[in-house]
Design a protein around this motif. Structure first.
Motif, short mmCIF file in Angstrom:
data_model
loop_
_atom_site.label_atom_id
_atom_site.label_comp_id
_atom_site.label_asym_id
_atom_site.label_seq_id
_atom_site.Cartn_x
_atom_site.Cartn_y
_atom_site.Cartn_z
N UNK A 122 0.79 -1.47 0.38
CA UNK A 122 0.16 -0.28 0.38
C UNK A 122 0.18 1.34 -0.22
N UNK A 123 1.86 1.43 0.63
CA UNK A 123 2.57 2.09 0.77
C UNK A 123 3.69 2.75 0.26
N UNK A 124 3.67 1.50 -0.69
CA UNK A 124 4.72 1.29 -2.05
C UNK A 124 3.75 2.17 -3.59
N UNK A 125 2.76 1.50 -3.01
CA UNK A 125 1.64 2.36 -4.68
C UNK A 125 1.00 3.77 -4.25
N UNK A 126 1.55 4.31 -2.59
CA UNK A 126 1.08 5.74 -2.15
C UNK A 126 1.17 6.68 -3.71
N UNK A 127 1.67 6.74 -4.05
CA UNK A 127 1.91 8.40 -5.26
C UNK A 127 1.32 8.25 -6.32
N UNK A 128 0.65 6.20 -6.74
CA UNK A 128 -0.87 6.42 -7.65
C UNK A 128 -1.77 6.50 -6.95
N UNK A 129 -1.88 5.96 -5.57
CA UNK A 129 -3.54 5.25 -5.07
C UNK A 129 -3.62 6.95 -3.48
N UNK A 130 -4.88 7.24 -3.37
CA UNK A 130 -4.04 7.83 -2.29
C UNK A 130 -5.19 7.50 -1.76
N UNK A 131 -6.10 6.89 -1.73
CA UNK A 131 -7.58 6.06 -0.54
C UNK A 131 -6.85 5.06 0.30
N UNK A 132 -7.08 5.04 1.87
CA UNK A 132 -6.72 5.04 2.13
C UNK A 132 -6.61 2.57 2.84
N UNK A 133 -6.11 2.47 3.12
CA UNK A 133 -5.24 1.10 3.87
C UNK A 133 -6.34 0.86 5.03
N UNK A 134 -8.13 -1.13 4.22
CA UNK A 134 -8.21 -0.93 5.88
C UNK A 134 -8.19 -2.58 5.62
N UNK A 135 -7.73 -3.17 6.49
CA UNK A 135 -7.69 -4.55 6.83
C UNK A 135 -8.96 -4.99 7.63
N UNK A 136 -9.12 -6.60 7.40
CA UNK A 136 -10.34 -7.26 7.23
C UNK A 136 -9.85 -8.04 7.86
N UNK A 137 -10.16 -8.21 9.06
CA UNK A 137 -9.47 -9.75 9.56
C UNK A 137 -11.56 -11.30 9.50
#
Length: 491
Positions: free
Chosen positions: A212-227
């Motif tokens: 997700x962090x590596x994609x931050x330049x191209x994608x500005x949305x959040x990281x959303x985890x679901x267990x």
């Protein structure tokens, strides 16, 4: 990533020879001099540049020093105690509060020795009365640099990983992990679905966050985890897709689901193998069409989400057993990342242990050093719980350590086996015997080779003689397990 005694400072980490330096990593040798007197600043900068060949940056007070410490890593901070705005003691308090991995030396006038003693109690490495003797200052800084070599290597690794892979939350010196980092870098500007498989505690969520962090330049949305394993089928559906007001008892209002919240970002489905079959059908549809309806609703909602699934089970085996849909498996398994267990990343143990010792250092103190005997125990243990177990062990060791040093008795009992007790083997009846025997043989072979290479100081011919195999066979096995023989050669 150690509190000093009254006479001799403690080793700030494990000894210099406790772990080899990672290939291509140059430890940081940078110092920050904090002094409000301009003549003193300039003269010491010139002296240290010439005498120690170390990069010296200058700050006029503690406030400027903190700004510079935020921008780049330093090995040493030499600070005056009496300064305008933010003085030396406040600077040290901020360094401790932010847990910055830097060694602090203080300078003080004869009238403020009490402040210097207070600074030592706060974790200062040493103090010098002003004006300090130049030769003594150089010797003190040189010694401090030697004793913090592993911390500098860790800082250098962080910088290297950040520059090469554009994410900062994963540390490793393992070639297998470098391959994973490269793969993450390659998929950063895509929305490709990713499947991460690895044993419990190997850091699957950390890798997902790295993607997700590596994609931050191209994608500005959040990281959303679901267990997924923690939710029942009904709760999981509402959690993923949301619900409309009045769609079921207790639905007092409209609620957005995790897919909707993660729009433009990343949805991380942890333990995806535990998703019920009926929910697998709905998940497959979302992955195919990139749209869904909330529970109780009939309006299609389109989403732009990268989905990352993770499991500690082999999904392919679950498909063969009929526990997981084959079509969903192939939809998730576009890019697969197999995370190696910690026992196959032995070169990572020292640097991860040092990092956790820093993370769990006592408030107001530098991290405890890891003794040679404790480090040998860490390296010899199989770590069935992987990185999570190592982190728990270092947290316990950090809070129970005395005199600034972690010893074997500070480690959990399972890490330090009783004399004469045979190592226990984890038997998994859900997996074939031949597969588990192959893994055990491979793990033992790798440990044997590493121990032999350590004894032979990286000499392949002597290693072959010890093992009773040909040099060609040993070379092939060294290549198979990706062992860097240079790491065992004397520096």
């Amino acid at each position: 990533m150690t509190p000093a005694g009254e006479n001799e400072p403690k080793n700030n980490g494990v000894r210099e020879d406790a772990t080899p330096t990672a290939p291509g990593v140059e430890p940081v040798r940078r110092m920050l001099l904090v002094e409000d007197d301009e003549d003193t600043r300039t003269s010491f900068q010139q002296l240290l540049n010439l005498a120690l060949n170390i990069e010296v940056d200058l700050a006029v007070d503690g406030a400027e020093a903190l700004t510079m410490l935020d921008k780049k890593p330093y090995s040493i901070v030499v600070t005056d105690l009496r300064m305008p705005k933010v003085d030396g003691l406040k600077l040290m308090a901020e360094i401790q509060a932010r847990r910055l991995p830097v060694t602090v030396i203080v300078t003080t006038g004869h009238g403020s020795i009490g402040d210097a003693v207070h600074a030592m109690r706060m974790g200062a490495y040493d103090f010098l009365t002003k004006p300090p003797d130049p030769q003594h200052l150089c010797l003190l800084i040189e010694r401090a640099l030697r004793e913090r070599s592993l911390q500098d290597e860790l800082a250098a690794l962080r910088v290297q990983i950040g520059e090469r892979h554009r994410f900062l939350n994963v540390l490793s010196k393992c070639p297998k992990m470098y391959d994973i980092f490269e793969l993450i870098n390659n998929i950063a500007d895509t929305t490709t679905t990713v499947l991460i498989e690895g044993e419990t505690g190997t850091g699957k969520e950390q890798i997902a966050r790295a993607i997700h962090q590596a994609s931050a330049e191209h994608r500005k949305g959040p990281f959303v985890p679901v267990h997924c394993a923690a939710l029942s089928e009904a709760l999981l559906e509402s959690e993923l897709f949301g619900h409309e007001k009045g769609s079921f008892t207790g639905a007092a209002g409209l609620r957005k689901g995790r897919f909707e919240i993660a729009h433009g970002g990343t949805l991380f489905l942890d333990e995806v193998a535990d998703i019920p079959m009926s929910m697998q059908v709905k998940l497959l549809r979302v992955l195919q069409e990139r749209k869904f309806e909330r529970v109780g609703g009939n309006q299609a909602i389109e989403v732009d989400v990268r989905v990352i699934g993770a499991t500690n089970q082999g999904l392919e085996a679950a498909v063969k057993e009929g526990k997981f849909r084959e079509d969903l498996y192939y939809r998730l398994n576009v890019v697969k990342i197999d995370l190696p267990p910690l026992r196959h990343r032995q070169e990572d143990i020292p640097i991860l242990a040092t990092y956790f010792a820093q993370k769990y250092a006592r408030p107001g103190h530098n991290p405890a050093a890891i003794s040679d005997t404790a480090m040998k125990r860490l390296l010899a243990y199989a770590w069935p719980g992987n990185i999570r177990q190592l982190e728990n062990a270092l947290e316990r060791a950090s809070v129970t350590a005395r005199d600034g040093e972690i010893k074997p008795e500070n480690l959990p009992r399972d890490v330090v086996p009783k004399e004469g007790r045979r190592a226990s083997l984890n038997v998994d009846l859900a997996r074939p015997l031949t597969e588990q025997l192959s893994e055990l043989t491979g793990a033992f072979e790798e440990r044997y080779l590493r121990k032999a290479l350590r004894k032979c100081r990286g000499h392949v011919g002597r290693c072959a003689k010890i093992s009773g195999l040909s040099r060609r066979s040993i070379s092939a096995k060294i290549a198979q397990y990706k062992i860097d023989t240079a790491a065992y050669k004397p520096k």
